[in-house]
Design a protein around this motif. Structure first.
Motif, PDB file in Angstrom:
ATOM      1  N   ASP A 124       0.870  -1.172   0.000  1.00  0.00           N
ATOM      2  CA  ASP A 124       0.000   0.000   0.000  1.00  0.00           C
ATOM      3  C   ASP A 124       0.907   1.220   0.000  1.00  0.00           C
ATOM      4  O   ASP A 124       1.332   1.711   1.041  1.00  0.00           O
ATOM      5  CB  ASP A 124      -0.917  -0.007   1.231  1.00  0.00           C
ATOM      6  CG  ASP A 124      -1.853  -1.197   1.197  1.00  0.00           C
ATOM      7  OD1 ASP A 124      -2.418  -1.466   0.124  1.00  0.00           O
ATOM      8  OD2 ASP A 124      -2.011  -1.857   2.232  1.00  0.00           O
ATOM      9  N   TYR A 125       1.205   1.679  -1.196  1.00  0.00           N
ATOM     10  CA  TYR A 125       2.224   2.698  -1.456  1.00  0.00           C
ATOM     11  C   TYR A 125       1.930   3.971  -0.679  1.00  0.00           C
ATOM     12  O   TYR A 125       0.824   4.460  -0.665  1.00  0.00           O
ATOM     13  CB  TYR A 125       2.221   2.994  -2.950  1.00  0.00           C
ATOM     14  CG  TYR A 125       3.366   3.841  -3.466  1.00  0.00           C
ATOM     15  CD1 TYR A 125       4.613   3.275  -3.683  1.00  0.00           C
ATOM     16  CD2 TYR A 125       3.184   5.184  -3.761  1.00  0.00           C
ATOM     17  CE1 TYR A 125       5.647   4.022  -4.198  1.00  0.00           C
ATOM     18  CE2 TYR A 125       4.221   5.947  -4.278  1.00  0.00           C
ATOM     19  CZ  TYR A 125       5.446   5.362  -4.491  1.00  0.00           C
ATOM     20  OH  TYR A 125       6.461   6.118  -4.999  1.00  0.00           O
ATOM     21  N   GLN A 126       2.959   4.559  -0.037  1.00  0.00           N
ATOM     22  CA  GLN A 126       2.723   5.750   0.777  1.00  0.00           C
ATOM     23  C   GLN A 126       3.696   6.875   0.468  1.00  0.00           C
ATOM     24  O   GLN A 126       3.745   7.868   1.189  1.00  0.00           O
ATOM     25  CB  GLN A 126       2.830   5.400   2.259  1.00  0.00           C
ATOM     26  CG  GLN A 126       1.833   4.317   2.670  1.00  0.00           C
ATOM     27  CD  GLN A 126       1.624   4.292   4.160  1.00  0.00           C
ATOM     28  OE1 GLN A 126       1.703   5.299   4.825  1.00  0.00           O
ATOM     29  NE2 GLN A 126       1.325   3.113   4.684  1.00  0.00           N
ATOM     30  N   HIS A 127       4.462   6.777  -0.621  1.00  0.00           N
ATOM     31  CA  HIS A 127       5.447   7.810  -0.926  1.00  0.00           C
ATOM     32  C   HIS A 127       5.085   8.476  -2.247  1.00  0.00           C
ATOM     33  O   HIS A 127       5.598   8.121  -3.301  1.00  0.00           O
ATOM     34  CB  HIS A 127       6.858   7.214  -0.990  1.00  0.00           C
ATOM     35  CG  HIS A 127       7.224   6.483   0.267  1.00  0.00           C
ATOM     36  ND1 HIS A 127       7.578   7.121   1.420  1.00  0.00           N
ATOM     37  CD2 HIS A 127       7.231   5.168   0.559  1.00  0.00           C
ATOM     38  CE1 HIS A 127       7.816   6.226   2.366  1.00  0.00           C
ATOM     39  NE2 HIS A 127       7.613   5.030   1.858  1.00  0.00           N
ATOM     40  N   TYR A 128       4.173   9.440  -2.178  1.00  0.00           N
ATOM     41  CA  TYR A 128       3.706  10.080  -3.394  1.00  0.00           C
ATOM     42  C   TYR A 128       4.638  11.228  -3.777  1.00  0.00           C
ATOM     43  O   TYR A 128       4.326  12.397  -3.610  1.00  0.00           O
ATOM     44  CB  TYR A 128       2.268  10.575  -3.213  1.00  0.00           C
ATOM     45  CG  TYR A 128       1.305   9.442  -3.009  1.00  0.00           C
ATOM     46  CD1 TYR A 128       0.805   8.738  -4.102  1.00  0.00           C
ATOM     47  CD2 TYR A 128       0.919   9.039  -1.747  1.00  0.00           C
ATOM     48  CE1 TYR A 128      -0.069   7.667  -3.916  1.00  0.00           C
ATOM     49  CE2 TYR A 128       0.051   7.977  -1.563  1.00  0.00           C
ATOM     50  CZ  TYR A 128      -0.444   7.308  -2.643  1.00  0.00           C
ATOM     51  OH  TYR A 128      -1.302   6.256  -2.465  1.00  0.00           O
ATOM     52  N   SER A 129       5.811  10.872  -4.248  1.00  0.00           N
ATOM     53  CA  SER A 129       6.769  11.885  -4.662  1.00  0.00           C
ATOM     54  C   SER A 129       6.349  12.480  -5.996  1.00  0.00           C
ATOM     55  O   SER A 129       5.601  11.889  -6.760  1.00  0.00           O
ATOM     56  CB  SER A 129       8.164  11.259  -4.797  1.00  0.00           C
ATOM     57  OG  SER A 129       8.130  10.194  -5.728  1.00  0.00           O
ATOM     58  N   LEU A 130       6.839  13.703  -6.238  1.00  0.00           N
ATOM     59  CA  LEU A 130       6.474  14.384  -7.473  1.00  0.00           C
ATOM     60  C   LEU A 130       6.999  13.626  -8.675  1.00  0.00           C
ATOM     61  O   LEU A 130       6.317  13.482  -9.683  1.00  0.00           O
ATOM     62  CB  LEU A 130       7.036  15.816  -7.452  1.00  0.00           C
ATOM     63  CG  LEU A 130       6.737  16.681  -8.669  1.00  0.00           C
ATOM     64  CD1 LEU A 130       5.226  16.835  -8.845  1.00  0.00           C
ATOM     65  CD2 LEU A 130       7.406  18.041  -8.541  1.00  0.00           C
ATOM     66  N   TYR A 131       8.228  13.122  -8.573  1.00  0.00           N
ATOM     67  CA  TYR A 131       8.820  12.395  -9.682  1.00  0.00           C
ATOM     68  C   TYR A 131       9.243  11.007  -9.204  1.00  0.00           C
ATOM     69  O   TYR A 131      10.135  10.874  -8.360  1.00  0.00           O
ATOM     70  CB  TYR A 131      10.027  13.143 -10.243  1.00  0.00           C
ATOM     71  CG  TYR A 131       9.686  14.499 -10.807  1.00  0.00           C
ATOM     72  CD1 TYR A 131       8.709  14.631 -11.785  1.00  0.00           C
ATOM     73  CD2 TYR A 131      10.331  15.646 -10.348  1.00  0.00           C
ATOM     74  CE1 TYR A 131       8.379  15.866 -12.309  1.00  0.00           C
ATOM     75  CE2 TYR A 131      10.008  16.889 -10.864  1.00  0.00           C
ATOM     76  CZ  TYR A 131       9.036  16.999 -11.846  1.00  0.00           C
ATOM     77  OH  TYR A 131       8.709  18.227 -12.355  1.00  0.00           O
ATOM     78  N   ALA A 132       8.611   9.996  -9.714  1.00  0.00           N
ATOM     79  CA  ALA A 132       8.941   8.625  -9.335  1.00  0.00           C
ATOM     80  C   ALA A 132      10.205   8.184 -10.068  1.00  0.00           C
ATOM     81  O   ALA A 132      10.447   8.565 -11.210  1.00  0.00           O
ATOM     82  CB  ALA A 132       7.779   7.701  -9.672  1.00  0.00           C
ATOM     83  N   GLY A 133      11.001   7.369  -9.397  1.00  0.00           N
ATOM     84  CA  GLY A 133      12.219   6.845 -10.000  1.00  0.00           C
ATOM     85  C   GLY A 133      12.077   5.371 -10.323  1.00  0.00           C
ATOM     86  O   GLY A 133      11.027   4.751 -10.086  1.00  0.00           O
ATOM     87  N   GLU A 134      13.149   4.798 -10.844  1.00  0.00           N
ATOM     88  CA  GLU A 134      13.123   3.377 -11.227  1.00  0.00           C
ATOM     89  C   GLU A 134      12.845   2.490 -10.018  1.00  0.00           C
ATOM     90  O   GLU A 134      12.190   1.460 -10.152  1.00  0.00           O
ATOM     91  CB  GLU A 134      14.467   3.012 -11.860  1.00  0.00           C
ATOM     92  CG  GLU A 134      14.506   1.614 -12.422  1.00  0.00           C
ATOM     93  CD  GLU A 134      15.783   1.318 -13.186  1.00  0.00           C
ATOM     94  OE1 GLU A 134      16.229   0.156 -13.163  1.00  0.00           O
ATOM     95  OE2 GLU A 134      16.346   2.261 -13.789  1.00  0.00           O
ATOM     96  N   ARG A 135      13.280   2.910  -8.845  1.00  0.00           N
ATOM     97  CA  ARG A 135      13.028   2.141  -7.632  1.00  0.00           C
ATOM     98  C   ARG A 135      11.535   1.999  -7.368  1.00  0.00           C
ATOM     99  O   ARG A 135      11.075   0.957  -6.919  1.00  0.00           O
ATOM    100  CB  ARG A 135      13.689   2.842  -6.444  1.00  0.00           C
ATOM    101  CG  ARG A 135      13.351   2.235  -5.102  1.00  0.00           C
ATOM    102  CD  ARG A 135      13.758   3.158  -3.961  1.00  0.00           C
ATOM    103  NE  ARG A 135      13.353   2.608  -2.688  1.00  0.00           N
ATOM    104  CZ  ARG A 135      12.125   2.674  -2.190  1.00  0.00           C
ATOM    105  NH1 ARG A 135      11.168   3.256  -2.895  1.00  0.00           N
ATOM    106  NH2 ARG A 135      11.839   2.155  -1.008  1.00  0.00           N
ATOM    107  N   ASP A 136      10.763   3.050  -7.659  1.00  0.00           N
ATOM    108  CA  ASP A 136       9.339   3.054  -7.346  1.00  0.00           C
ATOM    109  C   ASP A 136       8.520   2.140  -8.243  1.00  0.00           C
ATOM    110  O   ASP A 136       7.351   1.880  -7.949  1.00  0.00           O
ATOM    111  CB  ASP A 136       8.795   4.482  -7.444  1.00  0.00           C
ATOM    112  CG  ASP A 136       9.451   5.405  -6.445  1.00  0.00           C
ATOM    113  OD1 ASP A 136       9.110   5.316  -5.259  1.00  0.00           O
ATOM    114  OD2 ASP A 136      10.323   6.209  -6.845  1.00  0.00           O
ATOM    115  N   ILE A 137       9.088   1.694  -9.349  1.00  0.00           N
ATOM    116  CA  ILE A 137       8.352   0.784 -10.229  1.00  0.00           C
ATOM    117  C   ILE A 137       8.966  -0.609 -10.240  1.00  0.00           C
ATOM    118  O   ILE A 137       8.619  -1.435 -11.072  1.00  0.00           O
ATOM    119  CB  ILE A 137       8.289   1.336 -11.677  1.00  0.00           C
ATOM    120  CG1 ILE A 137       9.696   1.531 -12.252  1.00  0.00           C
ATOM    121  CG2 ILE A 137       7.511   2.641 -11.725  1.00  0.00           C
ATOM    122  CD1 ILE A 137       9.696   1.935 -13.713  1.00  0.00           C
TER     123      ILE A 137
END
Length: 571
Positions: A124-137
């Motif tokens: 349940d993702y909780q880090h809504y950063s403005l720009y997602a990086g490769e780690r986030d996917i």
């Protein structure tokens, strides 16, 4: 008593005794600071559930007039978050309500990440950063598709097939993990399929924090940590388990054996078991020194020699007409491969590939990203260029994009954001006619050859994969509702906005059909009608959409007429 009766009834007798003593102490306390200090002290001896930590944060969240710069508040946040996280409690939503960020101090998850040493990887993702990086996917979570869109949009070069494959696998795995939540064994096996140790640790510990009594998961997790050589976390997990299940002597024996093999290990407890007494060794931090790499000066003669060193008659395993046909019809991925294989292909088809084109305060290249100032000479940077990823134009020169389009060979950008650049319909079609646009944000006027505003359905006809649509200065007509509801789209719509809308009333119910049929999990609707637009229609249109948003909590509506707010229904 802060905990529930159900929790208490499930506790073992020895734990009931110690928790009773804690509750007796807390019952007579009125001072919130004293309550918090007592809970922290108890947490140095036994594992305690979330209800006690929420009570701690109630005190942390209180504003102290004697602490105007929030220095004490910040210190309490760090200390309390550290203890709660060690006790497997992480409730960002709850803590955000209790501890509001003040004086530009970081939010609580910052302190958790600081203690944890990294951003946690939760399903349940909780880090809504403005720009997602490769780690986030790279791991499964509920915001994966949005993160991929963000990553794809701002990347400086095309995402590799390896990254895309990983994303597709994680998207599929997410649904499997969620479906298996009631089966601990299957759920845990699916976590292992991600092949990410941190992902397993973060999600298992979050789940254990919600249910300390899940003995099966505790044992699966301990076995996993031992197998992966996570000995520090293994010993910590043993120590937490044995300070909750006080009568599990079999597990205590296993803990003792593994401590002798993998210890000593520094722990946060005050009440050491006899075999833990030797545990007092501070682990030295590994210091890695990174020397800067030497950068060789750029040899400008490389460019001048490019065309002098290729062979006009290349020998290929395929006949010449076939290889030229492939070159002529190659997409951007194939072109990249051909260009990297042999410079002959670039000479035959000189088409520079630009993945991301944006404007900025200086002109520079970064991989396949070109940043251009509006005063730069475009002839030096763009010639027969192929744009494949995203375009962001925001400059004062209103003819900037119009002067660049003739220098492009092709545009297949998925993300287009343009400000203050009047465009003709033909110029817009050049940018979107490939049909792959995902997000179109046009904060500028567009007119056809006759100087008329463009009907929204004429633009939408080129956008079968659209997810986010915003247009300023646009026209609607009597057929707009039916036209949109009859179109077939491949993607789900997350936002739709048209401002400065002109034209004639359309069928509101048909437009609603379009919204319902194509709505993503969440949908933002935003409309600003020109002041000359039919007021009765706007009122009726607003009522129909407002009724829809009120019955659907995942849809928001903003509706203005001539600058006057008619409806605002937020999430």
């Amino acid at each position: 008593m802060f905990h529930s009766k159900e929790f208490y009834d499930r506790c073992c007798p020895p734990y009931k005794k110690v928790i009773d003593k804690l509750d007796e102490k807390l019952a007579g306390m009125k001072d919130q600071k004293e309550v918090r200090d007592t809970i922290i002290e108890f947490s140095r001896h036994y594992l305690i559930p979330k209800e006690y930590w929420n009570r701690c944060f109630e005190h942390v969240g209180q504003y102290d007039e004697n602490d105007p710069h929030c220095k004490i508040w910040e210190k309490l946040c760090r200390k309390t978050a550290k203890h709660a996280f060690f006790h497997l409690h992480y409730d960002k939503e709850k803590w955000s309500e209790l501890c509001l960020t003040r004086n530009n101090l970081p939010p609580l998850d910052f302190y958790l990440n600081l203690y944890h040493g990294k951003n946690v990887k939760l399903i349940d993702y909780q880090h809504y950063s403005l720009y997602a990086g490769e780690r986030d996917i790279g791991y499964p979570h509920d915001n994966l598709e949005d993160c991929f869109s963000e990553f794809e949009e701002v990347a400086s070069s095309i995402p590799s097939k390896k990254v895309i494959k990983r994303y597709e696998e994680m998207k599929d795995l997410y649904h499997k993990i969620k479906a298996a939540e009631d089966n601990v064994d299957e759920w845990f096996k699916l976590l292992l399929a991600v092949e990410d140790v941190d992902f397993v640790k973060d999600n298992v510990e979050l789940r254990l924090g919600k249910d300390y009594f899940d003995v099966q998961l505790w044992k699966l997790y301990i076995g996993f940590l031992k197998q992966k050589g996570e000995y520090k976390r293994l010993i910590q997990t043993y120590s937490k388990y044995c300070r909750f299940f006080l009568d599990d002597h079999e597990m205590l024996k296993k803990y003792k054996n593994d401590m002798s093999e993998y210890g000593p290990m520094n722990l946060l407890w005050y009440n050491f078991y006899e075999f833990e007494v030797q545990n007092g060794v501070e682990e030295a931090e590994e210091i890695i020194s990174v020397e800067p790499e030497a950068v060789l000066p750029f040899d400008s003669n490389i460019c001048s020699r490019f065309y002098d060193t290729y062979f006009l008659l290349q020998l290929f395993s395929l006949p010449r007409p076939i290889i030229l046909y492939i070159l002529e019809n190659a997409n951007d991925r194939v072109l990249r491969q051909l260009f990297s294989t042999c410079k002959y292909f670039f000479v035959k088809k000189p088409t520079p590939i630009c993945y991301r084109f944006i404007t900025g305060s200086r002109t520079w290249f970064n991989n396949e990203m070109l940043t251009l100032v509006d005063s730069a000479n475009p002839n030096l940077y763009l010639k027969n260029t192929y744009i494949t990823g995203s375009i962001v134009i925001c400059v004062s020169n209103t003819s900037f994009i119009s002067s660049l389009i003739p220098r492009l060979s092709c545009c297949e950008a998925k993300y287009i954001e343009i400000y203050g650049q009047p465009l003709s319909f033909d110029e817009l079609k050049f940018l979107i006619q490939h049909g792959g646009v995902i997000d179109l944000n046009m904060r500028c006027e567009m007119k056809d050859a006759n100087g008329d505003y463009i009907d929204v359905e004429k633009i939408m006809a080129f956008l079968p994969n659209i997810q986010g649509f915003f247009m300023r200065g646009i026209k609607v007509n009597a057929d707009t509702g039916h036209a949109l509801s009859n179109m077939k789209f491949n993607a789900k719509l997350s936002s739709f906005g048209i401002w400065e809308t002109r034209g004639k009333p359309f069928d509101s119910n048909e437009f609603l059909k379009y919204c319902i049929a194509n709505k993503a999990e969440r949908l933002f609707l935003s409309f600003i009608f020109d002041e000359e637009f039919d007021a009765d229609f706007v009122e009726n249109f607003g009522e129909i959409l407002s009724d829809y948003t009120k019955s659907n909590e995942n849809v928001s509506l903003t509706l203005l007429h001539g600058g006057v707010t008619i409806y605002v229904d937020d999430f």
